[in-house]
Every structure is written in C-alpha cells, then in structure tokens.
Design a protein around this motif. Structure first.
Motif, PDB file in Angstrom:
ATOM      1  N   ALA A 346      27.471  18.429  -3.375  1.00 15.77           N
ATOM      2  CA  ALA A 346      26.739  19.549  -3.966  1.00 15.77           C
ATOM      3  C   ALA A 346      25.930  19.085  -5.172  1.00 15.77           C
ATOM      4  N   GLY A 347      26.520  18.230  -6.003  1.00 11.30           N
ATOM      5  CA  GLY A 347      25.805  17.708  -7.157  1.00 11.30           C
ATOM      6  C   GLY A 347      24.598  16.882  -6.759  1.00 11.30           C
ATOM      7  N   LYS A 348      24.766  16.036  -5.757  1.00  5.84           N
ATOM      8  CA  LYS A 348      23.651  15.183  -5.337  1.00  5.84           C
ATOM      9  C   LYS A 348      22.517  15.997  -4.712  1.00  5.84           C
ATOM     10  N   MET A 349      22.873  17.152  -4.121  1.00 10.80           N
ATOM     11  CA  MET A 349      21.855  17.984  -3.489  1.00 10.80           C
ATOM     12  C   MET A 349      21.380  19.110  -4.397  1.00 10.80           C
ATOM     13  N   GLN A 350      21.871  19.116  -5.644  1.00 10.11           N
ATOM     14  CA  GLN A 350      21.510  20.164  -6.597  1.00 10.11           C
ATOM     15  C   GLN A 350      21.823  21.559  -6.038  1.00 10.11           C
ATOM     16  N   MET A 351      23.034  21.676  -5.460  1.00  9.33           N
ATOM     17  CA  MET A 351      23.483  22.940  -4.903  1.00  9.33           C
ATOM     18  C   MET A 351      24.870  23.268  -5.469  1.00  9.33           C
ATOM     19  N   THR A 352      25.379  24.440  -5.121  1.00  7.75           N
ATOM     20  CA  THR A 352      26.678  24.883  -5.607  1.00  7.75           C
ATOM     21  C   THR A 352      27.772  24.448  -4.640  1.00  7.75           C
ATOM     22  N   PRO A 353      28.889  23.904  -5.141  1.00 10.13           N
ATOM     23  CA  PRO A 353      29.987  23.545  -4.239  1.00 10.13           C
ATOM     24  C   PRO A 353      30.493  24.765  -3.472  1.00 10.13           C
ATOM     25  N   THR A 354      30.872  24.554  -2.234  1.00  5.22           N
ATOM     26  CA  THR A 354      31.468  25.625  -1.425  1.00  5.22           C
ATOM     27  C   THR A 354      32.907  25.244  -1.067  1.00  5.22           C
ATOM     28  N   ILE A 355      33.064  24.395  -0.097  1.00  7.24           N
ATOM     29  CA  ILE A 355      34.363  23.892   0.348  1.00  7.24           C
ATOM     30  C   ILE A 355      34.087  22.648   1.165  1.00  7.24           C
ATOM     31  N   GLU A 356      35.030  21.731   1.239  1.00 10.66           N
ATOM     32  CA  GLU A 356      34.771  20.461   1.926  1.00 10.66           C
ATOM     33  C   GLU A 356      34.656  20.604   3.431  1.00 10.66           C
ATOM     34  N   GLY A 357      35.282  21.625   4.007  1.00  7.06           N
ATOM     35  CA  GLY A 357      35.241  21.821   5.448  1.00  7.06           C
ATOM     36  C   GLY A 357      35.961  23.094   5.819  1.00  7.06           C
ATOM     37  N   PRO A 358      35.878  23.501   7.090  1.00  5.07           N
ATOM     38  CA  PRO A 358      36.503  24.755   7.505  1.00  5.07           C
ATOM     39  C   PRO A 358      38.021  24.648   7.561  1.00  5.07           C
ATOM     40  N   SER A 359      38.670  25.790   7.545  1.00  4.78           N
ATOM     41  CA  SER A 359      40.130  25.864   7.625  1.00  4.78           C
ATOM     42  C   SER A 359      40.556  26.416   8.984  1.00  4.78           C
ATOM     43  N   VAL A 360      40.427  27.723   9.185  1.00  3.58           N
ATOM     44  CA  VAL A 360      40.760  28.358  10.468  1.00  3.58           C
ATOM     45  C   VAL A 360      39.481  28.970  11.033  1.00  3.58           C
ATOM     46  N   LEU A 361      38.880  28.281  11.983  1.00  2.00           N
ATOM     47  CA  LEU A 361      37.633  28.751  12.583  1.00  2.00           C
ATOM     48  C   LEU A 361      37.921  29.798  13.655  1.00  2.00           C
ATOM     49  N   GLN A 362      37.167  30.874  13.618  1.00  2.00           N
ATOM     50  CA  GLN A 362      37.290  31.919  14.631  1.00  2.00           C
ATOM     51  C   GLN A 362      35.911  32.318  15.124  1.00  2.00           C
ATOM     52  N   LEU A 363      35.757  32.283  16.444  1.00  2.00           N
ATOM     53  CA  LEU A 363      34.505  32.678  17.080  1.00  2.00           C
ATOM     54  C   LEU A 363      34.750  33.988  17.808  1.00  2.00           C
ATOM     55  N   GLU A 364      33.951  34.986  17.497  1.00  2.52           N
ATOM     56  CA  GLU A 364      34.159  36.308  18.071  1.00  2.52           C
ATOM     57  C   GLU A 364      33.854  36.302  19.572  1.00  2.52           C
ATOM     58  N   GLY A 365      34.765  36.905  20.361  1.00  5.29           N
ATOM     59  CA  GLY A 365      34.579  37.027  21.797  1.00  5.29           C
ATOM     60  C   GLY A 365      34.641  38.476  22.222  1.00  5.29           C
ATOM     61  N   CYS A 366      33.907  38.820  23.270  1.00 10.74           N
ATOM     62  CA  CYS A 366      33.891  40.209  23.739  1.00 10.74           C
ATOM     63  C   CYS A 366      34.388  40.354  25.169  1.00 10.74           C
ATOM     64  N   GLU A 367      34.386  39.267  25.954  1.00  5.71           N
ATOM     65  CA  GLU A 367      34.904  39.336  27.316  1.00  5.71           C
ATOM     66  C   GLU A 367      36.426  39.182  27.307  1.00  5.71           C
ATOM     67  N   LYS A 368      37.077  39.724  28.329  1.00  2.00           N
ATOM     68  CA  LYS A 368      38.532  39.764  28.343  1.00  2.00           C
ATOM     69  C   LYS A 368      39.157  38.374  28.424  1.00  2.00           C
ATOM     70  N   ASP A 369      38.687  37.575  29.358  1.00  2.00           N
ATOM     71  CA  ASP A 369      39.319  36.282  29.603  1.00  2.00           C
ATOM     72  C   ASP A 369      38.342  35.352  30.309  1.00  2.00           C
ATOM     73  N   LEU A 370      38.856  34.166  30.698  1.00  2.00           N
ATOM     74  CA  LEU A 370      38.022  33.167  31.362  1.00  2.00           C
ATOM     75  C   LEU A 370      37.447  33.702  32.669  1.00  2.00           C
ATOM     76  N   HIS A 371      38.259  34.389  33.442  1.00  2.00           N
ATOM     77  CA  HIS A 371      37.786  34.920  34.725  1.00  2.00           C
ATOM     78  C   HIS A 371      36.638  35.905  34.524  1.00  2.00           C
ATOM     79  N   SER A 372      36.700  36.680  33.430  1.00  5.47           N
ATOM     80  CA  SER A 372      35.616  37.625  33.141  1.00  5.47           C
ATOM     81  C   SER A 372      34.302  36.895  32.904  1.00  5.47           C
ATOM     82  N   LEU A 373      34.369  35.753  32.212  1.00  3.80           N
ATOM     83  CA  LEU A 373      33.154  34.958  31.987  1.00  3.80           C
ATOM     84  C   LEU A 373      32.607  34.415  33.297  1.00  3.80           C
TER      85      LEU A 373
END
Length: 460
Positions: A346-373
C-alpha cells in the motif's frame, strides 16, 4: 508394494534458562522487549505452536503414521529505516538474544526502505482478551483416529471387483498464534482442523486405471462423521466417481457451455484473487491493474469475504501483520471494489492498506445444486477436475487441461479427458451465467459450482 513407515517430528525448546517453560506469551514478550532494548525503533513478534496427526490406510493395512509438533518464533525488525526478519524454534532467552544481535547487525547493513513499517495502529485488531495461549485440547484418542481411517477404507475394500486399491487418510491439526508489536498490538488465535479423505483406483478398458477422490473436513470431528454409527461415505463416493470415469473420450473442438463442479471451481478463481494482490499490482504483473471500480465480471457476479463467520475454516480477526479483518464485498455486481494491500505494498502504491488476502470467500449462488446448473446449460461439458495448465498473471491468458463429462438436456452422456479449455480471465468471468448453492464448507474458499457460456474446448 509400498513400504509402510512412521514419521515423527518434534521441535524441543521453549525453556527458560533457569526457570519454568516459556509460554507463547512469555516467548513473544521477551523477544519484543529484548529487541527494543537493543535499539530497534519498531518490532513485531509472531509466536506459533502447531500439533498434527495423520493416519493413512491402504486397502486394509496401515501404511503411514505421521505425528508432528512444532513451535516457532518470528521476529520482524525495523531499524534505522531498514527491515529484517529472523526466526528460531529454540526460543531460550540466551538463544533469542544471540539471534537478535546477529539479525539487528545484519539488518543495519541493508539498504534503507521507506515503505517498511508497522501498519497504522488505527487499522489493527483491537482485541480485548489478554490471556490464553494454550493449544486447543484434543478430543480424540489415537485409537479413534486410526479406527476412523480403517473404517473409511473398509467401506469399499472388497466390495467391487473393479476396485484396484483404496487409500483413506485421516488428519488433524491444532494450532495457536500470538502476534504482538511495539505499538501495543496484541493478537491471539487458536484453530483446529479435521479432515478425512479417500482415493480409489479402478480397472478400466485398455489397461487403464481411472481414479478419483473425495474429502470431508471442518473445525470439529463432527465435520467428518466421527461418532456416527455407520462407516464414513468418503470412500464410497470416491469409488462411484472413479467408476464413472471409465472409457473416457473426446468431443470435437468448439465452443461449449461449461459447468465447473464446486470442488474444482477455485482453480478458476485463484488467478483473479492473485491479480488483486499488492505484490502483483505493484510489480505490474496483474491483469487487474488500474481496474479498481471497473467491470471485471458479469453483472450478476458478487464475491464476498466474510472473515468472522463462526465455525468456518479460514475465519480470523487479523492478518499476519495485525491488520483487522472485516466483512467486505470484493466484487459487487461484477465491479471490482478491493485490492488486497498489506502495509508495505500500500505504501509503495500510495494507497491505503486493506488486508493481505481474503479469509472466508463466499460467492453468491441462486441455483439449487449442480444438476440445476446442468439443466440450465442445456448441452455442454461438466468439468470435474483440472489437469495441469497455467494462467499468465499479467495478461490473464489461460490454458487448462480438464476432465469431466459431456451432458445434454440434464443427462450425463459420457466421460471426457485429454481436452483443454483456453481463453482470457477477463473474458471468462464476463461469460459467467450462474452459480449453484452448493459451496463446500471444508475450505476457506467456499466457491460453488459455476456455469459459463461458450468456452473454447479443444482436444489434445
């Protein structure tokens, strides 16, 4: 025939020179105080302890037993505008002082780096607990762990004439971590993880031996079924998957709708997460450089980081330098909201620190299951695994070998292998159509099965 063996690894130490054993807190505090006394301006100390067990059964024999215990001390030194690190697994007072003398002298020989510093105190974790420091207790006996592995393999061994071998693996780990620094940061966490996996190989046509695997895991023994009356189903599911892969073939090269199974989907997301990292961005090797606030995926694609969810692997309240975690929407309706920036980048890019990496990633899904896809896709390829390949982090161009199945009108037609998919990551995620509600909770990356339209497939 494989040779069975037993491995054991234990790091001793953690002893005061003339008194009681060091605790994690003792060890970290002594190193911090000593470093400041020796003249460094800032210091961060990380102390960790880890104990793990693993039992591997092949068919009906114990093939491998692995037990390990480790304790480590990591010291980050900020002296005269310079930065250095040192570590030891023998944290006695004399050893720590000797190590610091050498490390501080070496650090002062380095070139100055104005971007190396402790993170802003106001962005760091501000926990209230000031005690603790012990490893979580182990609720399982050695016999229970070994029995679990044997029961898993016994669930299929001898049940199918096509089965060549089954390998079942039980493993667990218990760890605790302290981080303190000269800005009065104090972080402590303790974690456990249990997993049970199985791999089966079967006889196929033309002397082939297709194989497949299945795994379960979580932060408690209940996550893998310990305590249930019936043997665990990991091996049965692995056998079913291996049998389904017999007699694979190819299809004509072309563009097909693609469904990626949940356990393989993280492979496609990993280059995107890497492209958001401070190291890739600062070095100009990210295909997401200068894309903050811009469209990088389909408008119905939303990815969140939920680090404080209870009972989930990967949950945490701080990162490795003490920056506080919080729920974040990383990509919202296809718009990139966040770069993963440590204090340094963040310092080298002149930006604000956020976090080094993700913790628990969640991607929203709307279909019921694999068969539905699969039904929604109509006709296409179900990708169940990736076999090699790579993605160019700078351009986003990728090529991956795949294995899976051809499907049509919701029905699996036949297995496929020796094919590749290719394209560009920026284009791939714009082709994202939908996700199922079937994320696997044994992983910190809870990515469900995914559907993409018109992906290029080619035979090898």
């Amino acid at each position: 025939m494989r040779n069975a063996y037993c491995s054991c690894r234990i790091f001793n130490g953690w002893r005061r020179s003339m008194s009681k054993p060091f605790t994690l807190k003792d060890m970290a505090q002594y190193a911090l105080t000593s470093a400041l006394r020796k003249g460094v301006e800032q210091v961060r100390v990380t102390a960790m302890q880890d104990v793990s067990d693993s039992f591997t059964v092949r068919n009906d024999k114990l093939e491998k037993l692995y037990q390990a215990g480790e304790s480590s001390l990591f010291i980050h030194l900020f002296a005269d505008g310079r930065y250095g690190t040192c570590s030891t697994n023998r944290p006695e007072e004399k050893e720590i002082d000797r190590l610091l003398d050498t490390a501080i002298a070496s650090t002062r020989l380095l070139a100055a780096d104005p971007y190396r510093a402790l993170p802003p105190a106001e962005k760091c974790y501000n926990g209230l607990i000031r005690s603790g420091g012990c490893l979580p207790s182990d609720p399982l006996s050695v016999e229970a762990k070994k029995k679990t592995a044997f029961e898993c393999a016994a669930g299929v061994w001898g049940t199918d004439p096509s089965l060549v071998h089954v390998t079942a693996d039980y493993s667990d780990s218990r760890s605790c971590l302290y981080i303190i620094d000269s800005q009065d940061l104090y972080c402590f966490s303790s974690d456990t993880y249990y997993s049970l996996s199985a791999e089966c190989a079967v006889n196929g046509p033309h002397n082939t031996r297709p194989s497949d695997w299945y795994v379960k895991g979580g932060i408690t023994p209940d996550a893998i079924g310990i305590g249930e009356s019936a043997p665990d189903n990991c091996a049965r599911l692995a056998l079913e998957r291996a049998l389904a892969k017999r007699a694979p073939g190819k299809i004509p090269s072309g563009y097909y709708n693609m469904v990626v199974e949940n356990r393989a989907a993280s492979t496609l997301l990993a280059p995107v997460i890497q492209a958001m990292s401070g190291s890739a961005l600062q070095q100009g090797s990210s295909f997401l450089l200068n894309m903050l606030g811009k469209q990088i995926a389909a408008s119905h694609f939303t990815l969140k980081d939920e680090p404080h969810l209870p009972n989930e692997p990967g949950r945490r309240y701080f990162d490795s330098e003490g920056l506080a975690t919080k729920p974040r929407t990383i990509i919202e309706n296809g718009i990139l909201n966040l770069y993963f920036l440590s204090t340094y980048f963040a310092g080298k890019m002149q930006m604000t620190p956020t976090i080094e990496g993700p913790s628990v990633l969640q991607l929203e899904g709307c279909e019921k299951d694999l068969h539905s896809l699969i039904q929604k896709a109509g006709k296409g390829v179900l990708v169940t695994g990736f076999n090699g390949g790579n993605c160019n982090g700078t351009t986003g161009d990728f090529s991956y070998g795949i294995e899976g199945f051809l499907f049509e009108n919701g029905d699996i037609l036949r297995p496929l292998n020796e094919m590749i998919i290719s394209g560009n990551m920026k284009d791939l995620w714009l082709r994202f159509l939908s996700a199922a509600d079937d994320a696997l909770h044994y992983s910190a990356w809870q990515i469900p099965s995914l559907l993409f339209e018109n992906i290029a497939f080619a035979g090898l």
